[in-house]
Design an enzyme around this catalytic site. Structure first.
Site, PDB file in Angstrom:
ATOM      1  N   GLY A 144       7.173   9.127  10.246  1.00 25.23           N
ATOM      2  CA  GLY A 144       6.331   8.296  11.108  1.00 25.23           C
ATOM      3  C   GLY A 144       4.933   8.063  10.585  1.00 25.23           C
ATOM      4  O   GLY A 144       4.097   7.476  11.279  1.00 25.23           O
ATOM      5  N   ILE A 146       9.667  12.565  -0.888  1.00 22.13           N
ATOM      6  CA  ILE A 146       8.907  13.509  -1.710  1.00 22.13           C
ATOM      7  C   ILE A 146       9.458  13.596  -3.142  1.00 22.13           C
ATOM      8  O   ILE A 146      10.574  14.045  -3.372  1.00 22.13           O
ATOM      9  CB  ILE A 146       8.856  14.910  -1.031  1.00 22.13           C
ATOM     10  N   GLU A 155      -4.790  10.350  -9.002  1.00 22.54           N
ATOM     11  CA  GLU A 155      -3.394   9.944  -8.790  1.00 22.54           C
ATOM     12  C   GLU A 155      -3.260   8.440  -9.036  1.00 22.54           C
ATOM     13  O   GLU A 155      -2.331   7.976  -9.695  1.00 22.54           O
ATOM     14  CB  GLU A 155      -2.969  10.298  -7.354  1.00 22.54           C
ATOM     15  N   ARG A 156      -4.213   7.684  -8.518  1.00 24.63           N
ATOM     16  CA  ARG A 156      -4.130   6.219  -8.657  1.00 24.63           C
ATOM     17  C   ARG A 156      -4.363   5.783 -10.090  1.00 24.63           C
ATOM     18  O   ARG A 156      -3.721   4.844 -10.573  1.00 24.63           O
ATOM     19  CB  ARG A 156      -5.118   5.571  -7.687  1.00 24.63           C
ATOM     20  N   GLY A 176      20.702 -14.310 -18.274  1.00 22.28           N
ATOM     21  CA  GLY A 176      21.714 -13.470 -17.616  1.00 22.28           C
ATOM     22  C   GLY A 176      21.723 -12.042 -18.124  1.00 22.28           C
ATOM     23  O   GLY A 176      22.018 -11.103 -17.375  1.00 22.28           O
ATOM     24  N   ASN A 230      -0.486  -1.168  -2.145  1.00 21.64           N
ATOM     25  CA  ASN A 230      -1.520  -2.044  -2.698  1.00 21.64           C
ATOM     26  C   ASN A 230      -2.375  -2.685  -1.601  1.00 21.64           C
ATOM     27  O   ASN A 230      -3.543  -2.997  -1.826  1.00 21.64           O
ATOM     28  CB  ASN A 230      -0.879  -3.085  -3.619  1.00 21.64           C
TER      29      ASN A 230
HETATM   30  C1  FAD Z   1       9.912   6.612  -4.744  1.00 19.71           C
HETATM   31  C2  FAD Z   1       8.833   7.106  -3.839  1.00 19.71           C
HETATM   32  C3  FAD Z   1       8.182   8.306  -4.135  1.00 19.71           C
HETATM   33  C4  FAD Z   1       7.213   8.806  -3.264  1.00 19.71           C
HETATM   34  N1  FAD Z   1       6.641  10.026  -3.530  1.00 19.71           N
HETATM   35  C5  FAD Z   1       5.840  10.594  -2.590  1.00 19.71           C
HETATM   36  C6  FAD Z   1       5.391  11.940  -2.745  1.00 19.71           C
HETATM   37  O1  FAD Z   1       5.669  12.606  -3.736  1.00 19.71           O
HETATM   38  N2  FAD Z   1       4.647  12.487  -1.751  1.00 19.71           N
HETATM   39  C7  FAD Z   1       4.300  11.787  -0.640  1.00 19.71           C
HETATM   40  O2  FAD Z   1       3.634  12.336   0.217  1.00 19.71           O
HETATM   41  N3  FAD Z   1       4.703  10.507  -0.458  1.00 19.71           N
HETATM   42  C8  FAD Z   1       5.471   9.898  -1.416  1.00 19.71           C
HETATM   43  N4  FAD Z   1       5.913   8.612  -1.244  1.00 19.71           N
HETATM   44  C9  FAD Z   1       5.561   7.893  -0.020  1.00 19.71           C
HETATM   45  C10 FAD Z   1       4.578   6.755  -0.234  1.00 19.71           C
HETATM   46  O3  FAD Z   1       3.311   7.242  -0.571  1.00 19.71           O
HETATM   47  C11 FAD Z   1       4.579   5.924   1.055  1.00 19.71           C
HETATM   48  O4  FAD Z   1       5.833   5.262   1.128  1.00 19.71           O
HETATM   49  C12 FAD Z   1       3.448   4.907   1.102  1.00 19.71           C
HETATM   50  O5  FAD Z   1       2.212   5.541   1.223  1.00 19.71           O
HETATM   51  C13 FAD Z   1       3.606   3.913   2.267  1.00 19.71           C
HETATM   52  O6  FAD Z   1       3.859   4.559   3.462  1.00 19.71           O
HETATM   53  P1  FAD Z   1       5.078   4.080   4.399  1.00 19.71           P
HETATM   54  O7  FAD Z   1       6.287   4.050   3.531  1.00 19.71           O
HETATM   55  O8  FAD Z   1       5.103   4.923   5.597  1.00 19.71           O
HETATM   56  O9  FAD Z   1       4.745   2.585   4.768  1.00 19.71           O
HETATM   57  P2  FAD Z   1       3.833   2.091   6.005  1.00 19.71           P
HETATM   58  O10 FAD Z   1       2.580   2.864   6.040  1.00 19.71           O
HETATM   59  O11 FAD Z   1       4.684   2.057   7.222  1.00 19.71           O
HETATM   60  O12 FAD Z   1       3.521   0.610   5.539  1.00 19.71           O
HETATM   61  C14 FAD Z   1       4.434  -0.476   5.688  1.00 19.71           C
HETATM   62  C15 FAD Z   1       3.732  -1.756   5.255  1.00 19.71           C
HETATM   63  O13 FAD Z   1       2.591  -1.963   6.096  1.00 19.71           O
HETATM   64  C16 FAD Z   1       1.457  -2.133   5.278  1.00 19.71           C
HETATM   65  N5  FAD Z   1       0.259  -1.609   5.937  1.00 19.71           N
HETATM   66  C17 FAD Z   1       0.088  -0.392   6.523  1.00 19.71           C
HETATM   67  N6  FAD Z   1      -1.172  -0.267   6.940  1.00 19.71           N
HETATM   68  C18 FAD Z   1      -1.821  -1.409   6.613  1.00 19.71           C
HETATM   69  C19 FAD Z   1      -3.151  -1.887   6.768  1.00 19.71           C
HETATM   70  N7  FAD Z   1      -4.106  -1.126   7.331  1.00 19.71           N
HETATM   71  N8  FAD Z   1      -3.445  -3.125   6.318  1.00 19.71           N
HETATM   72  C20 FAD Z   1      -2.498  -3.889   5.711  1.00 19.71           C
HETATM   73  N9  FAD Z   1      -1.229  -3.504   5.527  1.00 19.71           N
HETATM   74  C21 FAD Z   1      -0.901  -2.266   5.968  1.00 19.71           C
HETATM   75  C22 FAD Z   1       1.757  -1.367   4.000  1.00 19.71           C
HETATM   76  O14 FAD Z   1       0.932  -1.807   2.932  1.00 19.71           O
HETATM   77  C23 FAD Z   1       3.222  -1.685   3.820  1.00 19.71           C
HETATM   78  O15 FAD Z   1       3.353  -2.930   3.182  1.00 19.71           O
HETATM   79  C24 FAD Z   1       6.846   8.075  -2.122  1.00 19.71           C
HETATM   80  C25 FAD Z   1       7.487   6.854  -1.841  1.00 19.71           C
HETATM   81  C26 FAD Z   1       8.460   6.374  -2.676  1.00 19.71           C
HETATM   82  C27 FAD Z   1       9.148   5.092  -2.327  1.00 19.71           C
END
Ligand code: FAD
Length: 361
Positions: free
Chosen positions: A110, A138, A224-225, A322, A348
């Site tokens: 969540g 994770i 990290e970034r 292709g 992003n």
């Molecule tokens: C392969 C993979 C590896 C990962 N590894 C890790 C890890 O090691 N540890 C860890 O903790 N997490 C990890 N993550 C999680 C990752 O950091 C999150 O998926 C990411 O931060 C986005 O969170 P969410 O998926 O909950 O998307 P949400 O926060 O639900 O976002 C959904 C969409 O809404 C947009 N959005 C949200 N808020 C705003 C805003 N204020 N303004 C504009 N747009 C917004 C987002 O940009 C996105 O497009 C990983 C994810 C993946 C897919």
């Protein structure tokens, strides 16, 4: 890479996880914990350029299953800057030898972008923290022996306040792994769900200060970034290299497809943008080396280079026709693996929020 990684990577992709032996092999080569003090098993040189070289070589090999970047670039700084002497003696030798694989667990079902909504919590009971909750997405989630878990330790503090980092170790009662998640790309990377059911975490496993977890995260996210941006640029360079070879040899209408002006211009543009990206990211690395990389610059580097990575991969796949859609061609894997770069480490859109805030908006 040639000896220990490339020959096995396809099998790891099928398995959804890399073999732990490759971690130990990397440890033997001195590739883990290059900035950890020598007496704790590390390389003893705190120079982020070594990390970037490793990130670039892994990317060039297309070895996207290796979670070394997360271990070296993201976890090491927490253990080195916040770990107590006792914690460092306990964890860092294994960290460097490859026997102790690490992960960081912020995201929850969540709460991703909005970390203030985290539900995972821990209450103090005697000398332990009792941790409950769940995490998802994770990286290294299945292989990890030590997970830095972000948990709410003060239920009364709202928002970002009241979060702490707890190091949860393999084998602690109540710590369970969920699914190794099936993903679009990064097939050899174990990205997992983690569950904590009243896990008793000794107080000695608190990393950093109680209640300052959010601040610790914010301090470490720029590196990290930057690490993600380093990978993005290396990925652009690799895909361009592969594609240049392809367009010089593939013929259509009696000539190499790269010689059509539309394609030549396209590759000229992508090559220019990649060079601009490399120049900016190299400058960010230099700024980081002297402690001056701003949160805003790291966010700019992350969003711009990962958007570019996706654009380059998509255009280069198109130039393969292709064949680009066939998984045996590395460009197809680059396209799939790169997609997540715009999502993790802060999406992003969140990066643009940070840059926008830096502009006073
Ligand atoms: C392969 C993979 C590896 C990962 N590894 C890790 C890890 O090691 N540890 C860890 O903790 N997490 C990890 N993550 C999680 C990752 O950091 C999150 O998926 C990411 O931060 C986005 O969170 P969410 O998926 O909950 O998307 P949400 O926060 O639900 O976002 C959904 C969409 O809404 C947009 N959005 C949200 N808020 C705003 C805003 N204020 N303004 C504009 N747009 C917004 C987002 O940009 C996105 O497009 C990983 C994810 C993946 C897919």
């Amino acid at each position: 890479m040639e000896r220990h990684v490339t020959p096995h990577h396809a099998a790891w992709e099928k398995a959804g996880i890399v073999d732990r032996d490759v971690w130990v092999a990397a440890g033997k080569q001195g590739l883990l914990g290059m900035d950890v003090p020598e007496e704790l098993g590390g390389g003893g040189v705190a120079d982020f350029r070594y990390n970037t070289v490793l990130d670039e070589e892994i990317t060039r090999a297309g070895a996207t299953g290796l979670g070394f970047g997360l271990h070296n670039d993201i976890i090491a700084p927490y253990l080195l800057s916040l770990g107590t002497e006792e914690q460092q003696r306990r964890w860092l030798p294994g960290f460097c030898s490859g026997e102790l694989i690490t992960a960081i667990a912020m995201s929850e079902p969540g709460a991703g972008s909005d970390l203030q909504r985290l539900r995972t919590h821990a209450r103090r009971d005697g000398t332990d923290w009792v941790l409950s909750g769940s995490k998802t997405f994770i990286t290294n989630g299945i292989n990890a022996d030590l997970v830095l878990v972000v948990a709410r330790t003060d239920p009364d503090a709202d928002g970002a306040r009241g979060l702490s980092l707890l190091a949860v170790e393999r084998g602690m009662a109540g710590f369970e792994r969920g699914r190794n998640l099936e993903k679009v790309g990064l097939k050899a990377q174990d990205t997992a769900e983690l569950f904590f059911d009243e896990v008793r975490v000794p107080a000695g496993n608190l990393v950093g200060e109680e209640g300052r977890g959010f601040v610790h995260l914010m301090e470490n996210l720029p590196q990290e970034r930057l690490s993600i941006a380093v990978v993005a640029v290396a990925a652009c360079e690799r895909v361009l290299e592969l594609t240049l070879d392809y367009v010089k040899s593939r013929q259509a209408f009696g000539r190499p497809i790269g010689s059509f002006q539309a394609n030549r211009f396209l590759l000229a543009e992508l090559s220019t943008e990649t060079t601009v990206a490399r120049t900016f990211v190299d400058e960010c690395v230099r700024q980081h080396m002297v402690g001056r990389l701003s949160v805003s610059d790291a966010a700019m580097a992350k969003w711009w280079t990962t958007d570019l990575q996706n654009k380059v991969a998509d255009s280069c796949l198109q130039l393969h026709g292709g064949y680009g859609y066939m998984t045996e061609y590395p460009v197809s894997k680059a396209w799939l693996d790169g997609r997540v770069q715009a999502i993790y480490g802060g999406t992003n859109e969140i990066m643009k929020e940070i840059v926008g805030r830096g502009l006073g908006l």
